[in-house]
Structures are given as C-alpha cells and as structure tokens.
Design an enzyme around this catalytic site. Structure first.
Site, PDB file in Angstrom:
ATOM      1  N   CYS A   1     -22.668 -10.915  -1.567  1.00  0.00           N
ATOM      2  CA  CYS A   1     -21.920  -9.774  -1.013  1.00  0.00           C
ATOM      3  C   CYS A   1     -22.664  -8.463  -1.273  1.00  0.00           C
ATOM      4  O   CYS A   1     -22.799  -7.629  -0.367  1.00  0.00           O
ATOM      5  CB  CYS A   1     -20.508  -9.725  -1.596  1.00  0.00           C
ATOM      6  SG  CYS A   1     -20.421  -9.871  -3.387  1.00  0.00           S
TER       7      CYS A   1
ATOM      8  N   CYS B   1     -24.438  -5.897   1.628  1.00  0.00           N
ATOM      9  CA  CYS B   1     -23.798  -4.600   1.905  1.00  0.00           C
ATOM     10  C   CYS B   1     -24.851  -3.628   2.462  1.00  0.00           C
ATOM     11  O   CYS B   1     -25.849  -3.338   1.796  1.00  0.00           O
ATOM     12  CB  CYS B   1     -23.171  -4.062   0.614  1.00  0.00           C
ATOM     13  SG  CYS B   1     -22.312  -2.506   0.863  1.00  0.00           S
TER      14      CYS B   1
ATOM     15  N   ASP C   1       0.829  -1.212   0.000  1.00  0.00           N
ATOM     16  CA  ASP C   1       0.000   0.000   0.000  1.00  0.00           C
ATOM     17  C   ASP C   1       0.862   1.260   0.000  1.00  0.00           C
ATOM     18  O   ASP C   1       0.378   2.334   0.341  1.00  0.00           O
ATOM     19  CB  ASP C   1      -0.903   0.081   1.259  1.00  0.00           C
ATOM     20  CG  ASP C   1      -1.956  -1.001   1.302  1.00  0.00           C
ATOM     21  OD1 ASP C   1      -2.142  -1.687   0.289  1.00  0.00           O
ATOM     22  OD2 ASP C   1      -2.586  -1.148   2.363  1.00  0.00           O
TER      23      ASP C   1
ATOM     24  N   CYS D   1     -15.259  -3.157   8.336  1.00  0.00           N
ATOM     25  CA  CYS D   1     -16.435  -3.976   8.036  1.00  0.00           C
ATOM     26  C   CYS D   1     -16.020  -5.196   7.229  1.00  0.00           C
ATOM     27  O   CYS D   1     -15.257  -5.093   6.267  1.00  0.00           O
ATOM     28  CB  CYS D   1     -17.437  -3.128   7.250  1.00  0.00           C
ATOM     29  SG  CYS D   1     -18.829  -4.047   6.575  1.00  0.00           S
TER      30      CYS D   1
ATOM     31  N   CYS E   1     -19.625   3.275   2.519  1.00  0.00           N
ATOM     32  CA  CYS E   1     -18.988   2.016   2.961  1.00  0.00           C
ATOM     33  C   CYS E   1     -18.588   2.148   4.434  1.00  0.00           C
ATOM     34  O   CYS E   1     -17.869   3.073   4.821  1.00  0.00           O
ATOM     35  CB  CYS E   1     -17.765   1.727   2.097  1.00  0.00           C
ATOM     36  SG  CYS E   1     -16.759   0.362   2.711  1.00  0.00           S
TER      37      CYS E   1
ATOM     38  N   CYS F   1     -22.604 -15.094  -7.070  1.00  0.00           N
ATOM     39  CA  CYS F   1     -23.884 -15.404  -6.413  1.00  0.00           C
ATOM     40  C   CYS F   1     -24.609 -14.147  -5.947  1.00  0.00           C
ATOM     41  O   CYS F   1     -25.808 -14.184  -5.678  1.00  0.00           O
ATOM     42  CB  CYS F   1     -23.653 -16.339  -5.230  1.00  0.00           C
ATOM     43  SG  CYS F   1     -22.742 -15.573  -3.859  1.00  0.00           S
TER      44      CYS F   1
ATOM     45  N   CYS G   1     -19.250  -8.067   3.597  1.00  0.00           N
ATOM     46  CA  CYS G   1     -19.233  -8.645   2.245  1.00  0.00           C
ATOM     47  C   CYS G   1     -18.269  -9.823   2.155  1.00  0.00           C
ATOM     48  O   CYS G   1     -18.277 -10.554   1.158  1.00  0.00           O
ATOM     49  CB  CYS G   1     -18.917  -7.582   1.191  1.00  0.00           C
ATOM     50  SG  CYS G   1     -17.463  -6.584   1.520  1.00  0.00           S
TER      51      CYS G   1
END
Ligand code: SF4
Ligand code: SF4
Length: 329
Positions: free
Chosen positions: A205, A209, A128, A257, A225, A202, A260
């Site tokens: 996620c 959310c 990062d 979080c 988010c 599917c 998801c």
C-alpha cells in the site's frame, strides 16, 4: 465482545452489517490522542480544521449520550459487484452507489427501534457524525484489526468496509452473549482464498501510494492524498496538491482513490456487497473525464442526487475532470 445472538440477529438482518460487536465504554487510550495530535501538528489534516475540534469528546465518548455505558461497532461491505473499466479515470468504490451516511443511518435506525422495543434504553447512532475514534472502537468490539493502509480490515472482507457505531445506555451484560468474550464475529472470519486475515505489513500500500501520502504509522498526509484532494479540498490545489495530482495516478483520478486498497492482498477476494444501495448508480460505470468536464449544474444535480459525489460540488468535479484531460497515458 460477541453480541447476544438475538441482538446480533437484529443488527445483521436489519442493517446488512457483515460484522458487529460490543464493548463497555471507557476512556479512549492516550495513544490514539497522541497520534491524532502528532498528525494535526504536522499539518497532515490539510484543510480539515474540524479534526482538531472536540478532542475531549473523542477521549470520553460517554459525553455523546447522557448515561451511555456501551458501544456497538458495525462494519459494512461496500465493494460493488462491478468496477469501472481501468481505462477510465478512477472513482473510489465507496462513491459508486448512494451516500453511505444516508443508507446506513436509515438501516441502523430500524435496528435501533427493534432493540429499544426489546430492551428499552437510549441510543445514538454515529456515522462520521460525531468525534469518535471509530477504528479504536472497532478493534475493542472485536470486529476487525487496523491495517497499515490506516483502515480496519474485517477477516474475509478486507478493507472495503464502512464503520458505524451505536452508543447506548444499556449495560454491557444486557447486550453481550455469555460465550467467548472477545472473538471477532464476522461471518467471513474463516478468510477467503489466499487472502490473509490480517495485515501482513507487506508494504504494498505504501509503495503504491502515488505521492507518498501514506505514512509508516498508517496515517495519511491529506495534503498529498488523491482522495482528500479530489473530494474534500475546495478550490484550486496548492503546489503540494498540484504535484500529487500531476502524477500519472493523479491525472487518472476523478473522485477519490482506492489505490492503497486495490493493491492490498486483504482485498483479493472481497465479495460483492449485498447492500443494493451501494451498487453503481446509473451512468457511473461509463462516465468519462471529458463528459464530467463539461457537466452543467442541472446535470450534476440530477445524476448525483443522493450520491457522495455531490460532496465535491460541481466546481470540484470540474477541477478534477479537467486534470484528467491532461493525462498523456
Ligand atoms: S498492502 Fe500489505 S501492508 Fe498494506 S494494508 Fe495491505 S496487507 Fe497491510
Ligand atoms: S487514498 Fe490514494 S493517495 Fe490517499 S493514501 Fe491511499 S493510495 Fe495514497
């Protein structure tokens, strides 16, 4: 591409990576630049203005290291052995232990020292810390595939993985094996239980959310988010952020979080990480919203020394904690 077995051994032994692969450096595809540009134009980066910087370097990673010719991509499992009780406000699993930037840099530095002694060359470690399309390079290096939750899924491990890259001046022929050119090298490539190896589209996620942050293209609208709002956002939330944090899930979120990821079948049987620094730090498993809401600066500094939770600073954690106290559930 598969790595030379000796190099692969150095990387996995010295770093604890669950998957590693290499690729020849080339210009990153315009597709990823276009996706990033659309995301920025829509304002989905919220307060992360820095994401608009250095687009040229993102497309041309060889600018990050003079003479760079190859890239090695690494994936690390961070799934802790024990999770917080579901009755407590959520803390994202990546934040249970010590800050992965420090942990991984220290581990990868050791591996790079060994590689340099063996092969020579110059290296730059990216965690990062440089503008790079890390998910694109993870796919190019064959260590995983993008999933609809926007993350890289490593076969057998799912998406509870962190990525890191090593840029090097070594030519690809020196660091790859002569075997299969593009097979994934995860030690879990056979899969686990009934977990699929790749995203099945599917939709679980996106449905889970809480405030509709996860988009159909796998991009995240940071403005809604819970992860962005509880970690990166400084100060009070605007109306959109407040609406997200006032959802039932928002009221149960202390830092980051995983929703998801929790609902994703890829993560049904992710084993516990073998990286000891990613196991929960003292007191984290039992920390309540009420305790966090009354934390003082000395307590915050002592408890979260070396933890990613220090990123929100005390003011951010207090804001998040006060919000959890409005939970009626
Ligand atoms: S929940 Fe389903 S659609 Fe989302 S990433 Fe997992 S497998 Fe893919
Ligand atoms: S981290 Fe949480 S809020 Fe953000 S996209 Fe995933 S489920 Fe949505």
């Amino acid at each position: 591409m598969r790595l030379d077995s000796e190099i692969s051994d150095i990387l996995t032994r010295a770093t604890g990576a669950i998957a590693s692969g290499c690729a020849e450096l080339h210009h990153a595809p315009l597709r990823d630049t276009a996706t990033l540009s659309r995301w920025l134009a829509a304002g989905h980066n919220a307060g992360m203005a820095y994401m608009a910087n250095h687009l040229e370097i993102r497309e041309r990673p060889e600018l990050l290291l003079e003479g760079a010719r190859s890239i090695i991509s690494l994936a690390f499992n961070y799934n802790p052995a024990v999770a917080r009780d579901a009755a407590l406000p959520q803390i994202a699993r990546f934040a249970y232990g010590f800050d992965y930037h420090d942990v991984l840099r220290s581990r990868i530095s050791g591996a790079v020292t060994e590689m340099a002694a063996l092969l020579g060359g110059e290296y730059r470690i990216c965690i990062d810390s440089a503008p790079i399309f890390e998910r694109y390079w993870a796919e190019e290096c064959g260590i995983g595939r993008r999933a609809d939750n926007g993350l890289i899924a490593v076969p057998g491990y799912g998406t509870y993985v962190l990525l890191a890259e090593i840029l090097t001046t070594l030519p690809i022929d020196l660091i790859r094996s002569h075997g299969d050119d593009c097979a994934p090298v995860s030690s879990g490539e056979e899969g686990r239980g009934d977990s699929p190896l790749q995203c099945t589209h599917c939709g679980a996620c996106r449905r889970a959310c809480p405030a509709g942050a996860l988009q159909s293209d796998g991009c995240v609208d940071a403005r809604r988010c819970l992860s962005y709002l509880t970690i990166e956002h400084k100060g009070e939330w605007d109306a959109t952020g407040t609406a997200a944090m006032q959802t039932p899930s928002g009221r149960r979120t202390l830092f980051g979080c995983d929703i998801c990821q929790r609902v994703c079948p890829l993560n049904r049987h992710t084993p516990a990480t073998e990286i000891t620094e990613f196991q929960p730090i003292g007191g984290l498993l039992s920390l309540t919203g009420a305790e966090a809401a009354t934390m003082t600066q000395p307590e915050f500094s002592r408890i979260f020394k070396g933890s990613p939770i220090k990123r929100s600073k005390l003011a951010g954690l207090l804001r998040n904690a006060r919000n959890t106290l409005t939970d009626k559930g």
